[in-house]
Motif scaffolding. Sequence first.
Motif, PDB file in Angstrom:
ATOM      1  N   ASP A  66      39.315  43.330  47.887  1.00  0.00           N
ATOM      2  CA  ASP A  66      40.253  43.064  46.793  1.00  0.00           C
ATOM      3  C   ASP A  66      39.570  42.267  45.679  1.00  0.00           C
ATOM      4  O   ASP A  66      39.842  42.483  44.493  1.00  0.00           O
ATOM      5  CB  ASP A  66      41.472  42.302  47.307  1.00  0.00           C
ATOM      6  CG  ASP A  66      42.378  43.171  48.161  1.00  0.00           C
ATOM      7  OD1 ASP A  66      42.223  44.407  48.122  1.00  0.00           O
ATOM      8  OD2 ASP A  66      43.238  42.617  48.875  1.00  0.00           O
ATOM      9  N   ALA A  70      39.211  43.464  41.812  1.00  0.00           N
ATOM     10  CA  ALA A  70      39.724  42.655  40.704  1.00  0.00           C
ATOM     11  C   ALA A  70      38.625  42.377  39.680  1.00  0.00           C
ATOM     12  O   ALA A  70      38.857  42.418  38.466  1.00  0.00           O
ATOM     13  CB  ALA A  70      40.303  41.351  41.238  1.00  0.00           C
ATOM     14  N   TYR A 105      46.033  49.055  41.401  1.00  0.00           N
ATOM     15  CA  TYR A 105      45.954  48.963  39.941  1.00  0.00           C
ATOM     16  C   TYR A 105      46.379  50.305  39.348  1.00  0.00           C
ATOM     17  O   TYR A 105      45.548  51.137  38.983  1.00  0.00           O
ATOM     18  CB  TYR A 105      44.540  48.590  39.496  1.00  0.00           C
ATOM     19  CG  TYR A 105      44.157  47.182  39.866  1.00  0.00           C
ATOM     20  CD1 TYR A 105      44.390  46.119  38.994  1.00  0.00           C
ATOM     21  CD2 TYR A 105      43.568  46.904  41.101  1.00  0.00           C
ATOM     22  CE1 TYR A 105      44.051  44.820  39.335  1.00  0.00           C
ATOM     23  CE2 TYR A 105      43.223  45.611  41.450  1.00  0.00           C
ATOM     24  CZ  TYR A 105      43.472  44.574  40.563  1.00  0.00           C
ATOM     25  OH  TYR A 105      43.135  43.288  40.916  1.00  0.00           O
TER      26      TYR A 105
END
Length: 364
Positions: A66, A70, A105
């Motif tokens: 993750d 990001a 996303y």
Amino acid sequence: MLEKMQCVLWLSAFVGITQAAQESGPEQLLLEDYRPRSIYRIPETKVTKARFPVIDMHAHDYAKTDEQLAEWVRTMDELGLRKSVVLSHAHGQAFDTVVARYRKYPGRFSVWCGFDYTGYDQPGYGPAAVAELERCFKAGAQGVGEEGDKGKGLFYNQPPAWGMHLDDPRMDPLLEKCGELGLPISIHVADPMWMYEPMNQYNDGLMNAYSWRLDNQTNSLSHAALIGTLERAVKKHPRTVFLACHLANCCYDLAKLGALFDHYPNLYADISARYAETAAIPRAARKFYQKYQDRLVYGTDMGRGKPMYLTTFRILETEDEHFYDWDLFTYHWPLHGFGLSDKILNKVYSGNAQKILKLRKPES
């Protein structure tokens, strides 16, 4: 204690040898250590983001956590990348895992699946592979790829399909189904021509070509034969859109790719990982982009690092001359910018990609 002393002595000796090599004359310089720096006093453009919004049509599953995901999105935001296409060449549970990660996303990633070649060398191959393709489509796949063939068969996927090429009749049901579903296919055929040339003093791409050499392969299709497999598949399946990776590895003779564009409106090409090959011929490359501006799409295939993106933007957007990026490329020659017009940049950066990504049919 003795082992520590031996280690220190060895390290000191190694450092001394390295320094001596760096300070010695050119007679002792190894080709692999040759890293020239430009001394030209000429304009240098500092590019901080893409001039227009970008869709990267050739990325892979680079973000395994993750945090990495990001960070990638932050880089995309900073540099002007609207979306990245993740070519997973995966199917089954492996594909489901990848697509689930990038769904965090929405709209920023387009995840593509791969064909399942299980049992390709057995009678009856086809229906199960088509069914898995349809399942991946329903699970969120927006395209297929990257499929890859460097001469011995389609081997990027698990399991590989050694001996089966893109134009093989066994591929027809899969390629037709892609056209039916509106799934474009990203296909890597061959490699740059320098890899096929003899590894000698006449090979001007030797420093990079040697690492990927194909001149010593047996039972492998030639560069021309591989381009032939691509052409036959594209011709046989006019409803299916094909995206040839890396300018179809025709950088040494862009007219070969141009001839395919002239004959087959269902063929596009991404420019990924061939910046060094084309930045050596900036005027010829610019003319090619001008003529085929509706068929080329931006791609990287070189990770997700900020400096990498900026170098690609610099090559496409500026008219800078004689610069190097040794972190990305290992050819001996310098890079030169194409100085593409705003009209062409808009199409290559995202306009053409948007057309391809809109092909996917709604689920029934």
